[in-house]
Design an enzyme around this catalytic site. Structure first.
Site: not given
Length: 334
Positions: A117, A199, A202
């Site tokens: 992140k 994977k 969105k």
């Protein structure tokens, strides 16, 4: 109510629409768990975690209500299990700070999700991104959860939760139940339709890579028909056939047919026929969820009743833990 039921806490961030992968990998399993008399389940919309990445307030509120409606449209029953917003239960922040003060910097710096992140959100590298594993530990320990459903990407967070529980218990006397991982029945791992090595997510820049639960039906069909396959034509697993194997996994997940049965069923047929069958099966799964969602999202009073009642139930459980913790660390009783 059985006294020996195992308690489970599960949650998802309301950071955007849910994918078919979220449904197959999490929500569907939660519905089964919530119906199992051996478990007492709490379901949380983790909105406090969501703000570690800056949100547009209007969109954030919409995403939160959409997710609440999708929880129930997927089959979660608020009469059986509390469904609540994390921010509506102050005990999360209260215990979160206590645990931040008991978490070591080295532990947090080793978190792989923080590293990921930090790279993606370098312009907003805030302290919350660094310390959110302590808040996640508080989420779990507040409810004295026996079990926590975890995917591979969350195993580090469960380990730090266990470490913090043991550290506090050793320093102040037994207070927290040390949770175990709950590994649901092996389900399909749904990959991107455009890059089957990744994977389904969105956050994929290519919207044809993922299927959203609320995608229009014709859009779902188009995405499946555009899915990457290979130059062959056989419906089977194998090296170099990651694309068709992913479609087989999706078909297996929504029909409960084994991969062997799928290979036998489509023997001698081409990719076009198989993609049509996958699209039809996915639509049959998604359509009733969309119809129920459309009913729920219009009933704002009912949704408010659900999250208010859920927060009250969750709050009573959570504050019992906070009261114990505050007394043990020496805070003056309020």
């Amino acid at each position: 109510m059985a006294e020996n039921r195992k308690r489970i806490l599960s949650g998802i961030q309301p950071s955007g629409a849910l994918t078919l992968g979220n449904y197959v990998g999490a929500l569907r399993n939660w519905v089964e768990l919530s119906k199992d008399e051996n478990y007492e389940a709490y379901f949380m919309l983790a909105d406090m975690h969501t703000i570690t990445v800056r949100q547009d307030p209007k969109e954030f509120r919409k995403n939160a209500m959409d997710l609440l409606a999708l929880f129930m449209a997927s089959g979660l029953d608020p009469k059986r299990s509390p469904i609540f917003f994390q921010s509506h239960v102050p005990a999360h922040a209260m215990l979160g700070w206590v645990l931040v003060c008991n978490t070591y910097m080295g532990e947090l710096s080793r978190m792989t999700q923080y590293k990921d992140k930090a790279q993606k959100h370098a312009a907003n590298l805030n302290a919350g991104l660094f310390t959110y594993p302590s808040l996640m530990a508080a989420d779990i320990l507040l409810y004295q959860a026996d079990l926590v459903p975890v995917g591979q990407d969350q195993s580090q967070h469960l380990e730090i939760t266990r470490d913090l529980a043991n550290r506090f218990n050793n320093a102040y006397s037994p207070t927290f139940k040390v949770p175990e991982a709950y590994i649901p029945k092996v389900g399909a791992r749904i990959m991107s339709l455009q890059d089957p090595t990744q994977k389904m997510s969105k956050s994929d820049p290519n919207e044809n890579g993922y299927i959203l639960l609320l995608d229009p039906i014709d859009k779902i069909v188009k995405k499946i028909k555009r899915a990457v396959t290979d130059s062959g034509s056989e419906i089977r697993r194998g090296e170099g056939k990651e694309g068709i194997e992913n479609l087989m996994s999706i078909y297996s997940a929504v029909t409960n047919k084994s991969m062997d049965n799928i290979e036998a069923e489509f023997e001698g047929m081409g990719y076009g026929d198989f993609k049509s069958a996958v699209a039809e099966a996915v639509v049959e799964t998604v359509r009733p969820i969309q119809e129920r969602y459309a009913e729920l999202i219009k009933n704002k009073d009912y949704l408010k009743q659900v999250y208010k009642s859920g927060a009250e139930t969750a709050g009573r459980t959570a504050m019992k833990t906070v009261s114990k913790v505050y007394r043990k660390i020496g805070f003056i009783e309020p």
